[in-house]
Design a protein around this motif. Structure first.
Motif, PDB file in Angstrom:
ATOM      1  N   ILE A   1      -4.905   1.436   8.140  1.00 59.57           N
ATOM      2  CA  ILE A   1      -6.171   0.872   7.694  1.00 59.57           C
ATOM      3  C   ILE A   1      -5.943   0.077   6.419  1.00 59.57           C
ATOM      4  N   SER A   2      -6.895  -0.781   6.086  1.00 62.11           N
ATOM      5  CA  SER A   2      -6.845  -1.543   4.841  1.00 62.11           C
ATOM      6  C   SER A   2      -7.162  -0.590   3.691  1.00 62.11           C
ATOM      7  N   LEU A   3      -6.146  -0.163   2.965  1.00 60.71           N
ATOM      8  CA  LEU A   3      -6.338   0.886   1.969  1.00 60.71           C
ATOM      9  C   LEU A   3      -7.270   0.454   0.850  1.00 60.71           C
ATOM     10  N   VAL A   4      -7.225  -0.815   0.454  1.00 62.51           N
ATOM     11  CA  VAL A   4      -8.052  -1.277  -0.655  1.00 62.51           C
ATOM     12  C   VAL A   4      -9.468  -1.582  -0.189  1.00 62.51           C
ATOM     13  N   GLU A   5      -9.592  -2.305   0.923  1.00 62.90           N
ATOM     14  CA  GLU A   5     -10.896  -2.787   1.358  1.00 62.90           C
ATOM     15  C   GLU A   5     -11.703  -1.762   2.146  1.00 62.90           C
ATOM     16  N   ALA A   6     -11.027  -0.816   2.832  1.00 59.66           N
ATOM     17  CA  ALA A   6     -11.743   0.125   3.679  1.00 59.66           C
ATOM     18  C   ALA A   6     -12.590   1.070   2.840  1.00 59.66           C
ATOM     19  N   GLY A   7     -13.782   1.372   3.333  1.00 57.84           N
ATOM     20  CA  GLY A   7     -14.702   2.207   2.593  1.00 57.84           C
ATOM     21  C   GLY A   7     -14.437   3.688   2.767  1.00 57.84           C
TER      22      GLY A   7
END
Length: 395
Positions: A117-123
């Motif tokens: 998953i997108s570690l920075v952007e994922a909520g």
């Protein structure tokens, strides 16, 4: 305005208003559209495609976005893995950026990784997919990894029993018995990894496709373009404009002297539902000397409401006449605390008198400027031994 959850359909409103933002499930790639005239708070979830044969589960991401403006936003739905192929990623792109739920890896001799998953952007609540279970050379196939907010890894088989699929949607591995299934089970929707075949099996399970779900949390039906206040002669004039309105019953004008405790001082009716720009004016004829704090409570017909930003206005003038709107195509209103007769005169900027009108009382005047050419004029009111004037734009 709050907690609007809608089924996917086309809803058209009277007056030509476009369908408002709605819930939508994406099983194929496309675009999520917020129609012109709306902003919305939405929650988006995505499952990446599951990998094939002891495959990893797809990654899972979720985000909530506040006040997303009108526009078309890209949605990508990942495919499930076919023989020897990893699952494809799913993604969504909104003003804050692109968020990706990765596809699960295809099975190998070891465990296959779950989708990243997108570690920075994922909520908060996002999670990588479960790993696929390892197979045994002489036994059952490993289970596929699960996908979702509570995904688990695929199970490891015994010499006779296939590994369990990872929760909640990984496919079970094939069982090596004379009577049991020998092929791996497919991953189930959404994003589950496929189970591996057993020693005697011929087919491993395929990964399930991904999905993207958009849920509308709330819709802001009144687009407030501006809200300002200014001191005038004897009052504070509040003006505001809306770009669009939906289900708007009225605006309640509130005032405070400390910026914390507000009370209502008047109201203006809304127009209900419209995509046309609207202008509003309200004169506070009894401001306190010093700082006055104002805000609008926008009230829907269903009782839902929103507050505007707070506007602070310093009032330190004495006087009895206000002019509004100061930009108009026709009517100019003049309010005064005077009850004595009044004369209104309109001059061009060269000082030439163009229009004059007398009134019995100065407390509520209205003058029609529609016959004048477009331009800037000086409007003067003579009443009670006082003269008040204001520049007005006729357009």
């Amino acid at each position: 305005m709050k907690n609007i959850i809608l089924i996917v359909s086309l809803v058209l409103f009277s007056l030509g208003l476009s369908a408002q933002p709605m819930d939508q499930n994406f099983d194929v790639s496309g675009n999520y559209v917020i129609p012109a005239g709306y902003t919305a708070t939405i929650t988006v979830e995505a499952w990446g495609g599951g990998g094939q044969s002891k495959g990893g589960g797809g990654g899972y991401t979720t985000n909530t976005y506040d006040n997303v403006p009108a526009g078309s936003y890209a949605i990508v739905v990942g495919a499930g893995g076919s023989p020897g192929v990893a699952g494809s990623p799913s993604s969504y792109t909104f003003p804050a950026g692109t968020v990706t739920a990765g596809g699960g890896a295809a099975g190998t001799n070891g465990t296959a990784a779950g989708g990243t998953i997108s570690l920075v952007e994922a909520g908060p609540g996002s999670k990588a997919g479960g790993r696929g279970g390892s197979g045994l050379n002489n036994g059952g196939g490993g289970g596929g990894g699960g996908a979702g907010p509570a995904s688990t890894d695929g199970g490891t088989p015994t010499t006779t029993t296939g590994g369990a699929g990872g929760a909640p949607n990984g496919g079970m591995g094939g069982t090596e018995t004379t009577t049991g299934p020998q092929n791996g089970a497919n991953g189930t929707n959404y994003g589950g990894g496929g189970g591996g075949r057993s020693k005697s099996g011929t087919t491993s399970g395929s990964g399930a496709p991904g999905r993207v779900v958009v849920t509308v949390v709330s819709v802001l039906p009144v687009e407030l373009l501006s809200f300002t206040g200014k001191p005038t002669t004897g009052a504070v004039l509040l003006t505001w404009e809306t770009g669009t309105e939906f289900n708007n019953e009225k605006f309640i004008i509130e005032r405070s002297t400390d910026g914390r405790a507000f009370s209502a001082i008047g109201e203006e009716r809304g127009v209900g539902t419209t995509q046309e720009k609207q202008s509003y004016h309200f004169a506070d004829k009894n401001p306190v000397r010093g700082v006055n704090y104002y805000r609008l409570q926008q009230l829907d017909y269903d009782g839902q409401f929103e507050y505007s930003k707070v506007e602070a206005v310093v009032f330190d003038q004495q006087g009895t006449a206000i002019f509004f709107p100061t930009a108009t195509a026709s009517l100019l209103h003049i309010r005064s605390q005077e009850n004595s007769p009044a004369t209104v005169q309109v001059y061009n900027l060269n000082g030439a008198l163009l229009q004059q009108q007398s009134f019995a009382a100065a407390n509520s005047l209205e003058i029609d400027l529609s016959q004048l050419p477009n331009g800037v004029y000086l409007v003067a009111v003579q009443t009670g031994g006082q003269r008040y004037q204001e520049r007005v734009l006729k357009f």
